[in-house]
Design an enzyme around this catalytic site. Structure first.
Site, PDB file in Angstrom:
ATOM      1  N   LYS A 110      86.260  60.769  47.803  1.00 20.24           N
ATOM      2  CA  LYS A 110      86.413  60.118  46.945  1.00 20.24           C
ATOM      3  C   LYS A 110      87.861  60.384  45.890  1.00 20.24           C
ATOM      4  O   LYS A 110      87.882  61.485  45.776  1.00 20.24           O
ATOM      5  CB  LYS A 110      85.031  59.675  45.965  1.00 20.24           C
ATOM      6  CG  LYS A 110      84.775  58.549  45.190  1.00 20.24           C
ATOM      7  CD  LYS A 110      84.605  57.366  46.048  1.00 20.24           C
ATOM      8  CE  LYS A 110      84.225  55.954  45.591  1.00 20.24           C
ATOM      9  NZ  LYS A 110      83.815  55.129  46.686  1.00 20.24           N
TER      10      LYS A 110
HETATM   11  P1  NAD Z   1      84.669  45.676  40.510  1.00 18.51           P
HETATM   12  O1  NAD Z   1      85.629  46.467  39.528  1.00 18.51           O
HETATM   13  O2  NAD Z   1      85.117  44.504  41.317  1.00 18.51           O
HETATM   14  O3  NAD Z   1      83.369  45.064  39.670  1.00 18.51           O
HETATM   15  C1  NAD Z   1      82.534  45.689  39.121  1.00 18.51           C
HETATM   16  C2  NAD Z   1      81.650  44.697  38.056  1.00 18.51           C
HETATM   17  O4  NAD Z   1      80.655  45.565  37.335  1.00 18.51           O
HETATM   18  C3  NAD Z   1      82.416  43.677  37.288  1.00 18.51           C
HETATM   19  O5  NAD Z   1      82.218  42.270  37.427  1.00 18.51           O
HETATM   20  C4  NAD Z   1      82.044  44.504  35.825  1.00 18.51           C
HETATM   21  O6  NAD Z   1      82.222  43.445  34.736  1.00 18.51           O
HETATM   22  C5  NAD Z   1      80.796  44.701  36.010  1.00 18.51           C
HETATM   23  N1  NAD Z   1      80.130  45.662  35.241  1.00 18.51           N
HETATM   24  C6  NAD Z   1      80.971  46.659  34.592  1.00 18.51           C
HETATM   25  N2  NAD Z   1      80.132  47.284  33.716  1.00 18.51           N
HETATM   26  C7  NAD Z   1      78.908  46.751  33.595  1.00 18.51           C
HETATM   27  C8  NAD Z   1      77.776  46.799  32.753  1.00 18.51           C
HETATM   28  N3  NAD Z   1      77.543  47.571  31.800  1.00 18.51           N
HETATM   29  N4  NAD Z   1      76.711  45.769  33.079  1.00 18.51           N
HETATM   30  C9  NAD Z   1      76.942  44.582  34.057  1.00 18.51           C
HETATM   31  N5  NAD Z   1      77.897  44.511  34.757  1.00 18.51           N
HETATM   32  C10 NAD Z   1      78.868  45.508  34.514  1.00 18.51           C
HETATM   33  O7  NAD Z   1      84.067  46.754  41.660  1.00 18.51           O
HETATM   34  P2  NAD Z   1      83.186  46.507  42.715  1.00 18.51           P
HETATM   35  O8  NAD Z   1      84.316  46.920  43.818  1.00 18.51           O
HETATM   36  O9  NAD Z   1      82.400  45.170  42.918  1.00 18.51           O
HETATM   37  O10 NAD Z   1      82.453  47.930  42.893  1.00 18.51           O
HETATM   38  C11 NAD Z   1      81.074  47.756  42.073  1.00 18.51           C
HETATM   39  C12 NAD Z   1      80.137  48.985  42.499  1.00 18.51           C
HETATM   40  O11 NAD Z   1      80.203  48.915  44.187  1.00 18.51           O
HETATM   41  C13 NAD Z   1      80.597  50.521  42.469  1.00 18.51           C
HETATM   42  O12 NAD Z   1      79.549  51.074  42.200  1.00 18.51           O
HETATM   43  C14 NAD Z   1      81.339  50.786  43.559  1.00 18.51           C
HETATM   44  O13 NAD Z   1      81.444  52.281  43.821  1.00 18.51           O
HETATM   45  C15 NAD Z   1      80.401  50.279  44.863  1.00 18.51           C
HETATM   46  N6  NAD Z   1      81.181  49.885  45.878  1.00 18.51           N
HETATM   47  C16 NAD Z   1      82.135  49.068  46.135  1.00 18.51           C
HETATM   48  C17 NAD Z   1      82.625  48.633  47.383  1.00 18.51           C
HETATM   49  C18 NAD Z   1      84.023  47.918  47.614  1.00 18.51           C
HETATM   50  O14 NAD Z   1      84.183  47.555  48.758  1.00 18.51           O
HETATM   51  N7  NAD Z   1      84.239  47.302  46.397  1.00 18.51           N
HETATM   52  C19 NAD Z   1      82.010  49.543  48.454  1.00 18.51           C
HETATM   53  C20 NAD Z   1      81.021  50.346  48.162  1.00 18.51           C
HETATM   54  C21 NAD Z   1      80.427  50.318  47.024  1.00 18.51           C
END
Ligand code: NAD
Length: 420
Positions: A110
């Site tokens: 990561k």
């Molecule tokens: P992203 O940046 O696209 O979205 C994050 C979202 O969380 C946004 O809508 C943001 O406004 C919201 N957010 C932030 N703080 C918040 C809070 N305090 N309360 C409520 N909502 C809040 O990120 P993502 O890619 O969707 O990733 C989200 C999670 O999923 C992370 O933990 C990431 O590690 C995990 N993840 C992502 C992927 C991927 O393919 N993108 C894959 C596996 C895991």
């Protein structure tokens, strides 16, 4: 092996606590345990970047490679003020286990940069991404370490990394990252893959729980890549999504939120739900505690904790985010009989399609979207079955079962390669 347990919310220590529980139940070889509890490489860099105002600011960047026992390391890059060494170490270890559960030939890594991307211009973010790529150019490699998007990074940042890395190494290298734009060798289906996988895992769990998706209500925290697509796929399956949220606020509509409209609203609203009219305004804490069947935390770590676990009413938690539930909350929820699809299983759809993207880059043959989705769905259903079967065999939660399944597989790699 006997291990001491302690309750903390440092993400790396949380990961170690879960590792300990699984290691003890499966009687993991202590040598393999030694290897697994420490990342194999940790790189920290200082990145001087010229801001638009002409001043130089130095950012901290990290890359942690947890394991390469089963293949090159794989893992996203996160931009956030919360990024720190322990968070990146935990996320790297989770990637090792996630890839093992998804049955793809990768280790785990990561990366992250401590920055506030929402306060930076596009040009500043481009200079920062290029500086990070330059600093990591000997770490990254198509057969060594392959980054991808994570929180606050996406196809745009991946395109900058491809460009910078290709310039440094002197040859177009699209396979250096996954999650690229399609025209640079990205895969159809990648943008949707994580949320789609969360939905597939949820449907598998509902079947085991003998619940009809069409009679289920869901709340989804986070409305970025994972949250909005999970919500979208839930509604396609007939699950009524009554709560959604992002960092600007949360919304509740007992009749069901129109997710397509919420996504269209976000697209025209600077990427946020601020001012959304499709539901009543509630707080993110209230969203977590809504009376629903399914709760999908898809935003941040440590959202389901010891202090709110007893108030959670959902029957099923599908962890779209990494690390949304603390170990203390796990114990409370396990006792209540709640089913939790752990992050290292639930959000593995993303890295599965990342693997397909990497394969397509290496072979130069590109699949149709239906083919990608069909393969990814099959992979996810198999991963769910594997973990479910281990949970039945050892009479443990899906989380502990996921760790046991992953550790058994990684142990084979560690032992057969004879690393010690
Ligand atoms: P992203 O940046 O696209 O979205 C994050 C979202 O969380 C946004 O809508 C943001 O406004 C919201 N957010 C932030 N703080 C918040 C809070 N305090 N309360 C409520 N909502 C809040 O990120 P993502 O890619 O969707 O990733 C989200 C999670 O999923 C992370 O933990 C990431 O590690 C995990 N993840 C992502 C992927 C991927 O393919 N993108 C894959 C596996 C895991």
């Amino acid at each position: 092996m006997a291990v001491q347990r302690k309750e903390k919310t440092n993400p790396f220590e949380e990961m170690i606590q879960r590792l300990d529980v699984a290691a003890e139940i499966m009687d993991l070889d202590p040598d393999v345990y030694e290897v697994m509890k420490t990342p194999s490489r940790q790189i920290q860099v200082s990145l001087p970047v010229m801001l638009d105002n002409g001043k130089v600011k130095v950012f901290e960047g990290y890359r942690v490679i947890h394991s390469t026992a089963l293949g090159p390391s794989k893992g996203g890059i996160r931009y956030s003020m919360e990024v720190n060494e322990d968070e990146v170490k935990a996320l790297a270890a989770w990637m090792t286990f996630k890839c093992a559960i998804a049955d793809i030939p990768y280790g785990g890594a990561k990366g992250g940069i401590t920055c506030d991307p929402l306060k930076m211009s596009k040009a500043e973010l481009e200079r920062l991404t290029r500086a990070y790529t330059g600093a990591m150019s000997d770490i990254f490699g198509v057969d060594k370490d392959i980054p991808a998007p994570d929180m606050n990074t996406g196809p745009r940042e991946m395109a900058w990394i491809v460009d910078e890395f290709s310039k440094i190494k002197g040859g177009f290298t699209p396979g250096i990252v996954t999650g690229k734009p399609l025209h640079l060798g990205g895969s159809l289906g990648r943008v949707e893959a994580t949320g789609r996988g969360v939905m597939t895992a949820t449907i598998e769990a509902l079947q085991k729980m003998k619940l009809n998706p069409k009679k289920c209500l869901a709340a989804v925290q986070g409305f970025g890549n994972v949250g909005s697509i999970t919500a979208h796929h839930y509604s396609l399956q007939g699950i009524k999504v009554v709560g959604i949220s992002d960092h600007t606020g949360a919304f509740y509509n007992p009749k069901g939120i129109n997710i397509e409209k919420a996504i269209a609203f976000r697209e025209k609203n600077n990427g946020t739900l601020k001012g959304f009219k499709g539901g009543d305004s509630i707080t993110n804490d209230e969203l977590i505690e809504l009376k629903v069947d399914i709760l999908a935390p898809c935003a941040l770590e440590n959202q389901v904790r010891e202090d709110n676990a007893n108030r959670i009413k959902a029957k099923l938690i599908a962890e779209g985010a990494n690390g949304p539930t603390t170990t203390a909350a796990d114990e409370i929820l396990d006792k209540k009989g709640m089913i939790i699809i752990p992050d290292i299983l639930a959000n593995g759809g993303g890295v599965t399609v990342s693997y397909f993207e990497w394969v397509q880059n290496r072979t130069g043959y590109y699949y149709h979207e239906e083919e990608v989705n069909k393969r990814a769905d099959r992979w996810m259903r198999q991963a769910f079955k594997n973990v479910w079967d281990v949970s039945v065999k050892y009479k443990v939660s899906l989380r502990t079962a996921a760790y046991i399944f992953a550790l058994e597989k990684v142990a084979l790699g560690v032992k057969s390669r004879g690393a010690f």
